[in-house]
Design a protein around this motif. Sequence first.
Motif, short mmCIF file in Angstrom:
data_model
loop_
_atom_site.label_atom_id
_atom_site.label_comp_id
_atom_site.label_asym_id
_atom_site.label_seq_id
_atom_site.Cartn_x
_atom_site.Cartn_y
_atom_site.Cartn_z
N LEU A 84 1.03 -1.19 0.10
CA LEU A 84 0.08 0.02 -0.05
C LEU A 84 1.18 1.03 -0.06
CD1 LEU A 84 -2.81 -0.87 2.45
CD2 LEU A 84 -2.91 -1.07 -0.03
N ARG A 85 1.92 1.32 0.76
CA ARG A 85 2.79 2.64 0.93
C ARG A 85 3.45 2.66 -0.56
NH1 ARG A 85 3.91 0.50 5.81
NH2 ARG A 85 6.16 -0.43 5.14
N HIS A 86 3.85 1.62 -1.01
CA HIS A 86 4.49 1.73 -2.53
C HIS A 86 3.37 2.01 -3.39
CE1 HIS A 86 8.65 -0.09 -2.20
NE2 HIS A 86 8.04 -0.49 -1.06
N ALA A 87 2.21 1.69 -3.40
CA ALA A 87 1.02 2.23 -4.37
C ALA A 87 1.01 3.60 -4.22
CB ALA A 87 -0.04 1.39 -4.18
N HIS A 88 1.01 4.07 -2.85
CA HIS A 88 0.93 5.60 -2.54
C HIS A 88 1.93 6.49 -3.15
CE1 HIS A 88 -0.67 9.40 -1.17
NE2 HIS A 88 0.38 9.36 -0.30
N SER A 89 3.10 5.77 -3.11
CA SER A 89 4.52 6.69 -3.13
C SER A 89 5.06 6.44 -4.73
CB SER A 89 5.53 6.48 -2.15
OG SER A 89 6.03 5.02 -2.22
N GLU A 90 4.78 5.14 -5.24
CA GLU A 90 5.50 5.02 -6.24
C GLU A 90 4.76 4.62 -7.58
OE1 GLU A 90 8.23 1.69 -5.55
OE2 GLU A 90 9.11 2.69 -4.03
N GLY A 91 3.51 4.37 -7.34
CA GLY A 91 2.34 4.01 -8.28
C GLY A 91 1.95 2.48 -8.29
N PRO A 92 1.34 2.30 -9.20
CA PRO A 92 0.67 1.22 -9.43
C PRO A 92 1.62 -0.29 -8.99
CG PRO A 92 -0.02 2.16 -11.22
CD PRO A 92 1.13 3.02 -10.47
N GLN A 93 1.00 -1.04 -8.09
CA GLN A 93 2.05 -2.43 -7.90
C GLN A 93 1.17 -3.67 -8.47
OE1 GLN A 93 4.70 -1.85 -5.64
NE2 GLN A 93 4.32 -0.08 -6.43
N ILE A 94 2.02 -4.34 -9.30
CA ILE A 94 1.36 -5.43 -9.74
C ILE A 94 1.35 -6.71 -8.86
CG2 ILE A 94 1.77 -7.06 -11.72
CD1 ILE A 94 0.83 -4.28 -12.72
N VAL A 95 0.31 -7.49 -8.74
CA VAL A 95 0.20 -8.69 -8.01
C VAL A 95 0.31 -10.00 -8.91
CG1 VAL A 95 -0.80 -10.05 -6.39
CG2 VAL A 95 -0.69 -7.69 -6.15
N THR A 96 1.34 -10.89 -8.72
CA THR A 96 1.31 -12.02 -9.71
C THR A 96 1.20 -13.46 -8.93
OG1 THR A 96 3.79 -12.38 -9.50
CG2 THR A 96 3.07 -10.91 -11.25
N ARG A 97 0.60 -14.44 -9.64
CA ARG A 97 0.53 -15.55 -9.19
C ARG A 97 1.13 -16.50 -10.28
NH1 ARG A 97 -5.00 -16.94 -9.00
NH2 ARG A 97 -5.15 -15.92 -6.95
N HIS A 98 2.16 -17.38 -9.98
CA HIS A 98 2.77 -18.33 -10.78
C HIS A 98 3.41 -17.55 -11.94
CE1 HIS A 98 1.49 -21.67 -8.32
NE2 HIS A 98 0.09 -21.23 -8.58
N GLY A 99 3.74 -16.36 -11.89
CA GLY A 99 4.47 -15.53 -12.80
C GLY A 99 3.40 -14.80 -13.85
N GLU A 100 1.98 -14.97 -13.48
CA GLU A 100 0.95 -14.45 -14.18
C GLU A 100 0.46 -13.02 -13.47
OE1 GLU A 100 -3.36 -15.14 -15.96
OE2 GLU A 100 -2.32 -17.02 -15.09
N GLU A 101 0.44 -11.96 -14.23
CA GLU A 101 -0.20 -11.06 -13.51
C GLU A 101 -1.76 -11.03 -13.19
OE1 GLU A 101 0.91 -7.74 -16.45
OE2 GLU A 101 2.80 -7.53 -15.40
N ILE A 102 -1.96 -11.03 -12.02
CA ILE A 102 -3.44 -10.96 -11.71
C ILE A 102 -4.07 -9.86 -11.26
CG2 ILE A 102 -3.18 -13.60 -11.41
CD1 ILE A 102 -3.24 -12.99 -8.48
#
Length: 84
Positions: free
Chosen positions: A17-35
Amino acid sequence: MSSWQVQEAKQRFSEVLRHAHSEGPQIVTRHGEEIAVVIDIEEYRTLKAARLDFKDFLRSGPDLSELDIHRASEPAPSIDLTLE
């Protein structure tokens, strides 16, 4: 944009959450796939406000009532659509 595996994102959610606020969108992956993407609330509000529904989109277009549009008087040519 940073990328986080699901397990890491779960364990370090406050940091995500802190990174999303300060650096921009944060990608979450599962088994290498962006979800999923975690974004700052202000960015979300901007995106949500910018979205028009289809009716408003059509209404926002230029006024075409003053265009001088003429259709050709001859019929359209016939086209053979049979397969050879």
